[in-house]
Design a protein around this motif. Structure first.
Motif, PDB file in Angstrom:
ATOM      1  N   GLY A  35      79.406  67.991  48.508  1.00 28.95           N
ATOM      2  CA  GLY A  35      80.118  69.157  48.991  1.00 28.95           C
ATOM      3  C   GLY A  35      79.906  69.278  50.486  1.00 28.95           C
ATOM      4  N   HIS A  77      79.054  72.154  53.660  1.00 25.01           N
ATOM      5  CA  HIS A  77      78.671  73.504  54.019  1.00 25.01           C
ATOM      6  C   HIS A  77      78.634  73.620  55.537  1.00 25.01           C
ATOM      7  CE1 HIS A  77      74.749  71.424  53.815  1.00 25.01           C
ATOM      8  NE2 HIS A  77      74.446  72.191  54.845  1.00 25.01           N
ATOM      9  N   LEU A 129      83.722  85.028  49.101  1.00 27.39           N
ATOM     10  CA  LEU A 129      83.275  83.833  48.385  1.00 27.39           C
ATOM     11  C   LEU A 129      84.121  83.497  47.149  1.00 27.39           C
ATOM     12  CD1 LEU A 129      79.408  83.997  48.784  1.00 27.39           C
ATOM     13  CD2 LEU A 129      81.082  82.661  50.077  1.00 27.39           C
ATOM     14  N   PRO A 130      84.568  84.469  46.351  1.00 24.34           N
ATOM     15  CA  PRO A 130      85.423  84.080  45.213  1.00 24.34           C
ATOM     16  C   PRO A 130      86.703  83.365  45.643  1.00 24.34           C
ATOM     17  CG  PRO A 130      84.589  86.297  44.902  1.00 24.34           C
ATOM     18  CD  PRO A 130      84.226  85.893  46.302  1.00 24.34           C
ATOM     19  N   LEU A 159      85.761  79.838  46.816  1.00 22.20           N
ATOM     20  CA  LEU A 159      85.479  78.986  45.659  1.00 22.20           C
ATOM     21  C   LEU A 159      86.784  78.546  44.992  1.00 22.20           C
ATOM     22  CD1 LEU A 159      83.555  77.626  43.698  1.00 22.20           C
ATOM     23  CD2 LEU A 159      83.480  79.774  42.425  1.00 22.20           C
ATOM     24  N   SER A 184      88.413  75.833  46.878  1.00 24.56           N
ATOM     25  CA  SER A 184      87.664  74.577  46.983  1.00 24.56           C
ATOM     26  C   SER A 184      87.450  73.874  45.649  1.00 24.56           C
ATOM     27  CB  SER A 184      86.305  74.848  47.633  1.00 24.56           C
ATOM     28  OG  SER A 184      85.492  75.615  46.771  1.00 24.56           O
ATOM     29  N   THR A 185      88.027  74.367  44.578  1.00 21.72           N
ATOM     30  CA  THR A 185      87.813  73.702  43.288  1.00 21.72           C
ATOM     31  C   THR A 185      88.413  72.301  43.323  1.00 21.72           C
ATOM     32  OG1 THR A 185      89.824  74.643  42.365  1.00 21.72           O
ATOM     33  CG2 THR A 185      87.785  75.850  41.979  1.00 21.72           C
ATOM     34  N   SER A 209      85.775  73.624  38.577  1.00 21.50           N
ATOM     35  CA  SER A 209      84.761  73.134  39.501  1.00 21.50           C
ATOM     36  C   SER A 209      83.409  73.092  38.807  1.00 21.50           C
ATOM     37  CB  SER A 209      84.681  74.030  40.742  1.00 21.50           C
ATOM     38  OG  SER A 209      83.735  73.521  41.647  1.00 21.50           O
ATOM     39  N   VAL A 260      79.773  73.722  40.840  1.00 16.84           N
ATOM     40  CA  VAL A 260      79.072  75.011  40.919  1.00 16.84           C
ATOM     41  C   VAL A 260      78.042  75.128  39.799  1.00 16.84           C
ATOM     42  CG1 VAL A 260      79.351  77.517  40.781  1.00 16.84           C
ATOM     43  CG2 VAL A 260      80.986  76.150  42.081  1.00 16.84           C
ATOM     44  N   HIS A 301      73.836  75.401  40.412  1.00 18.49           N
ATOM     45  CA  HIS A 301      73.105  76.612  40.021  1.00 18.49           C
ATOM     46  C   HIS A 301      71.743  76.299  39.402  1.00 18.49           C
ATOM     47  CE1 HIS A 301      75.720  80.182  40.680  1.00 18.49           C
ATOM     48  NE2 HIS A 301      76.512  79.194  41.015  1.00 18.49           N
ATOM     49  N   SER A 309      70.185  77.790  45.334  1.00 19.91           N
ATOM     50  CA  SER A 309      71.639  77.733  45.282  1.00 19.91           C
ATOM     51  C   SER A 309      72.194  79.014  44.678  1.00 19.91           C
ATOM     52  CB  SER A 309      72.093  76.542  44.442  1.00 19.91           C
ATOM     53  OG  SER A 309      71.674  75.349  45.041  1.00 19.91           O
TER      54      SER A 309
END
Length: 116
Positions: free
Chosen positions: A21, A23, A45-46, A49, A52-53, A67, A70, A74, A79
């Motif tokens: 990924g 960042h 962020l939602p 996300l 970016s899937t 995705s 994620v 986790h 993370s």
């Protein structure tokens, strides 16, 4: 494995982390502004996300997720979404409560150099 690598390794969870990924690091000198900006960015962020899937597969299997990256990330202790902090001192208190010196951390470790 050399001593540094052994002490720095996040263990089996890190070895399982076969994901890629990108960042971005943003430097903000004012500590309280840093916390305020972090809190404001959280509301986006939602959407980020969703945009970016790109990884529905894991080890060749369709996961049914848009995705899976994620879900894998986790499992790592640093993370996911950060806590909400009212100010820099609240963040510092949180960091101080999560860093427990052991064979991987020294008493001078920071949140960026130690796995809690």
């Amino acid at each position: 494995m050399n001593e540094w690598a052994r002490r720095s390794s996040p263990g089996a969870v890190g070895r399982r982390n076969l994901i890629c990924g990108e960042h971005v690091h943003v430097g903000i000198d004012d500590e309280n502004l840093r916390i305020d900006v972090m809190s404001q960015v959280m509301s986006f962020l939602p959407v980020l996300l969703a945009l970016s899937t790109s990884s529905p597969f894991w080890r060749g299997d369709d996961t049914g997720l848009l995705s899976y990256r994620v879900s894998v990330s986790h499992a790592l202790p640093r993370s996911g979404l950060p806590e909400h902090f009212a100010d820099w001192s609240a963040y510092q208190a949180f960091v101080g409560s999560t860093l427990v010196p052991d064979n991987r951390c020294s008493s001078s470790s920071t949140s960026t150099s130690c796995w809690p």
